[in-house]
Design an enzyme around this catalytic site. Structure first.
Site, PDB file in Angstrom:
ATOM      1  N   ASP A 101       0.928  -0.828   0.350  1.00 49.42           N
ATOM      2  CA  ASP A 101       0.235  -0.135   0.155  1.00 49.42           C
ATOM      3  C   ASP A 101       0.824   1.067   0.198  1.00 49.42           C
ATOM      4  O   ASP A 101       2.109   1.612   0.159  1.00 49.42           O
ATOM      5  CB  ASP A 101      -0.926  -0.057   1.491  1.00 49.42           C
ATOM      6  CG  ASP A 101      -2.081   0.908   0.840  1.00 49.42           C
ATOM      7  OD1 ASP A 101      -2.086   1.529   0.476  1.00 49.42           O
ATOM      8  OD2 ASP A 101      -3.498   0.353   1.862  1.00 49.42           O
TER       9      ASP A 101
HETATM   10  C1  BGC Z   1      -5.196   3.335   0.084  1.00 54.29           C
HETATM   11  C2  BGC Z   1      -5.335   1.957  -1.271  1.00 54.29           C
HETATM   12  C3  BGC Z   1      -4.862   2.827  -2.894  1.00 54.29           C
HETATM   13  C4  BGC Z   1      -3.257   3.499  -1.991  1.00 54.29           C
HETATM   14  C5  BGC Z   1      -3.398   4.426  -3.585  1.00 54.29           C
HETATM   15  C6  BGC Z   1      -4.074   4.054  -0.221  1.00 54.29           C
HETATM   16  O1  BGC Z   1      -4.238   4.731   0.763  1.00 54.29           O
HETATM   17  O2  BGC Z   1      -5.451   2.721   1.284  1.00 54.29           O
HETATM   18  O3  BGC Z   1      -6.074   1.656  -1.294  1.00 54.29           O
HETATM   19  O4  BGC Z   1      -4.713   2.280  -3.653  1.00 54.29           O
HETATM   20  O5  BGC Z   1      -3.352   4.348  -1.034  1.00 54.29           O
HETATM   21  O6  BGC Z   1      -3.785   5.289  -4.057  1.00 54.29           O
END
Ligand code: BGC
Length: 772
Positions: free
Chosen positions: A241
């Protein structure tokens, strides 16, 4: 997009890998920027970067100045219903079609991987991000998640199954340790991921921010390598993530292939240094780099052929924005749940012409249709329920806002709210039926923080009370991303419709249900508890001092309410229809599954006994009343959505596998089917069981080896030495009044006391014989 070199069709992963330096391989293991993998381009080497983009229910491609929380500048894309709504469809075939549409938009925009679906379990209604997740139950999350993945990937682009794992809250999400026993992880929090991986092989899996039992998911070798790859056979790439990596070298060693987003080269250098200093085997770097190259190779065919077109709705090459909007509307209606539909005297819904409908509530005009954060899509268009109702009925439907959506409870807004309420009361007074649109403001639920309570804003409840005082014919239509309390106010509304956050066509979709153009067939994929304090995580959410203890174990969602025989507002699986269904012929029969494992074939006949065509969701639950471990009263194991014309009957067959009967044995650390009776129930919800059958399954006689710390009772139960221990105890060696006490005594203690003629040598012989 950031492709530094021209993608080539002939991209031979092994050949490319063999030609890369250590520094180049390390560079592949982190992003170039927020959304792109790093390219490598020099004489003889051409590795393009590929783009990955959010999110679960629509594409959020930031064409310019990417920033991962910036939301304003993403290209228009169809905002399909959020997972809260999609989960309530209980319809894998529909989700497959939604997935295909998502995949087409992803491909048309030259994106390699869509960052979704999210399939974390809704442990608490308060999780601010529940709207991005499908269910409180792993079977729903797994089956619907697999359908989405298969649909998206059928278009030649990838998915990122997220957030792996035990990311069930937003509070402290980047640090908190989810402290969960292995059985609970396996049966509840990992099971959906396991199903999707095995059935649909997502191109990528995204690890979560949090720790699991004190180890960051991004650095968790057990999770990312032993479970995900070695046990489940995952073949794709694991990415982090955004910002989830604390120690890049530990993460590479654990099996985290790609760190996102860019680290500015810092962590690439860490990897190179660790290899040079002998702390990390270069072969491990090769494995991760190879997986990144595989991802690039998989993505290239679609990227080569896709037309990159950012000009907007209706004109995007590669997908039909009108058709996708229509599909979004179909899905929104399919995920709408009719919670109640009482009569004055006849049920209020569907609305009849001549009902003299008035609409109250700002959310009918200004819809809340998705949640905030990384999943926020810039929709190609937006339907509001008020306009949709006016268009469908051709009537000048009276409307009053009744409240302001933002900050409705602030003292400064109080006077304004009162005026709005008074206006709404006047509109409602003369109406035949009043549709009251209520829901959670965006400020109540979002990625990044959790809700503080389950209640609707006080101003909205005050509006409902005021309107109900002048007109009893009230239909409440809800917009919210996860369970809200309905108990304090639902007596004021004979009919209640839960629309969740229905995406850009949520307004028209819910109107289709209100008018009966679509017969509601949505079912709750999460329990609506009476009170927040009834929820199983209460007291252990969101944790303290960096730890959240999953103290309820496997008793998550309905499993908990059933175990406590607790009253709920609406049970898991509930949802009404404008027709009625009868069930009969529920039978269950044991047979042989693959490899001689036990299997159970369940049959049930369902009949549409009403006057309208409609779909029923037939649900199969299994209970295992006697086992070595506490098992939930019943657990969903299979379901089917079946369309039936009035009077039509259909016999359905469900094949349950050994896994459907099994539990994760905490000591043996594997799945076991403990032989004995199982109760199979078929019904219209977890609390509306229409038939059940008991089967006796010839499973394992689960037995742990006998050891010094085994108790006398356990030894007496042993098939080989049991009779002897029994005789020893009951043969007068132990006084009768000691029998109760001695049962729980370890054999070693009995031997040390010299009771029953046992000493250490005899005990050793007894154990050897028992375990031979
Ligand atoms: C989120 C993810 C997301 C990623 C990219 C993160 O903060 O938890 O679900 O895909 O950001 O935006």
């Amino acid at each position: 997009m950031s492709i530094a070199t021209t993608p080539s069709r002939a991209f031979d992963v092994e050949h490319v890998l063999a030609g890369l330096t250590l520094e180049e391989k390390a560079s592949l293991l982190s992003g170039l920027d927020f959304w792109t993998t790093q390219p490598v381009g020099r004489d003889g080497v051409a590795v393009p970067g590929v783009m990955v983009t959010d999110g679960p229910h629509g594409l959020r491609k930031q064409a310019e100045s990417p920033d991962h929380l910036g939301l304003g500048n993403s290209v228009p894309a169809t905002c399909f219903p959020t997972a809260a709504t999609l989960g309530s469809t209980w319809d894998p075939a529909l989700l497959r079609r939604v997935g295909e549409a998502l995949g087409r938009e992803t491909r048309a925009n030259d994106v390699a991987v869509l960052l979704g679906p999210g399939i974390n379990i809704k442990r608490s209604p308060l999780n601010g991000r529940n709207f991005e997740y499908l269910s409180e139950d792993p079977v729903i999350a797994g089956k619907l998640g697999a359908a989405l993945v298969a649909g998206i990937q059928s278009q030649g682009v990838g998915t990122s199954l997220k957030h792996f794992a035990a990311n069930n809250q937003e509070a402290d999400r980047m640090r908190v340790s989810a402290d969960v026993d292995e059985r609970t992880l396996r049966e509840i929090y990992l099971a959906g991921f396991e199903h999707v991986v095995k059935q649909a092989q997502p191109w990528t899996v995204m690890c979560s921010y949090n720790k699991i039992n004190d180890v960051y998911a991004s650095q968790n070798h057990w999770l990312l390598t032993e479970v995900l790859r070695d046990e489940w056979g995952f073949e794709g790439l694991v990415m982090s993530d955004w910002g989830a990596v604390r120690d890049r070298v530990a993460a590479v060693a654990a099996g985290l292939d790609l760190e996102m987003p860019a680290s500015g080269g810092r962590t690439d250098a860490d990897v190179v240094t660790a290899v040079r200093e002998g702390r990390l085997d270069e072969a491990v770097v090769d494995v991760a780099a190879r997986r990144v190259l595989h991802l690039v190779a998989r993505a290239l065919p679609a990227l080569d052929s896709a037309a990159l077109d950012l000009t907007g709705p209706g004109t995007s090459a590669g997908y039909d924005a009108d058709a996708h909007h229509a599909l979004a509307r179909e899905a929104a209606a399919a995920g709408t749940v009719l919670l109640k539909n009482d009569g004055i005297p006849a049920p209020l819904l569907p609305l009849a012409s001549g009902d003299g409908v008035a609409v109250v509530g700002e959310l009918a005009r200004t819809p809340r249709y998705q949640g905030a954060g990384s999943s926020q899509v810039n929709p190609t268009r937006l339907d509001d329920a008020l306009s949709a109702l006016r268009a469908a009925t051709g009537a000048e439907v009276p409307f009053a806002a009744g409240y302001t959506v933002d900050a409705p409870d602030l003292a400064a807004a109080a006077a304004q709210e009162e005026a709005l309420r008074a206006e709404a009361v006047e509109v409602a007074r003369t109406a035949g039926t009043v549709l009251v649109f209520l829901g959670l403001p965006a400020s109540y639920e979002s990625e990044g923080f959790d809700r503080e309570h389950m209640d609707l804003p006080g101003g909205q409840i005050a509006l409902l009370e005021a309107v109900a005082a002048v007109n009893p014919r009230i239909v409440v239509v809800l917009a919210n991303g996860s369970a809200v309390s309905v108990a304090p106010w639902q007596h004021l509304a004979p009919a209640v419709v839960e629309g969740w956050l229905g995406g850009q066509a949520g307004g028209s979709g819910v109107v289709d249900v209100l008018l009966g153009a679509v017969n509601p067939a949505g079912r709750l994929a999460e329990t609506l508890p009476l009170r927040l304090v009834d929820n199983p995580s209460h007291g252990n959410f969101p944790g303290e001092l960096g730890h959240v203890r999953y103290g309820e174990g496997v008793l998550v969602g309905y499993r908990w309410y059933d175990a406590r025989q607790a009253e709920v507002a609406y049970p898991f699986g509930h949802g009404l229809s404008y027709t009625t269904f009868a069930y009969d012929g529920v039978t269950a029969e044991v047979g042989d599954g693959p490899d001689g494992d036990p299997a159970v074939r369940v049959r049930a006949t369902v009949t549409n006994t009403g006057e309208r065509a409609g779909a029923e969701v037939v649900q199969v639950y299994v209970g295992d009343p006697v086992a070595q471990v506490l098992r939930p009263e019943r657990e969903l194991k299979a379901f089917a959505k079946v369309e039936l014309a009035p009077g039509e009957s259909r016999e359905l067959t469900f094949d349950l596998t050994a896994r459907d009967l099994s539990y994760w044995h905490p000591v043996l650390r594997r799945w076991v089917v403990e032989g004995g009776e199982f109760v199979v129930s078929v019904g219209a919800s977890s609390r509306d069981l229409r038939g059940s059958a008991t089967v006796v399954v010839d499973g394992e006689d689960v037995r742990l080896p006998l050891e010094g710390l085994s108790t006398v009772a356990e030894a007496m139960d042993h098939p080989v030495v049991g009779p002897r221990v029994h005789a020893m105890v009951h043969g007068g060696a132990v006084a009768d009044d000691m029998l109760g006490m001695i049962g729980d005594m370890p054999l070693a203690v009995v031997a040390d006391f010299g009771m029953g003629g046992l000493d250490r040598d005899r005990l050793a012989a007894l154990l050897a014989e028992a375990n031979a």
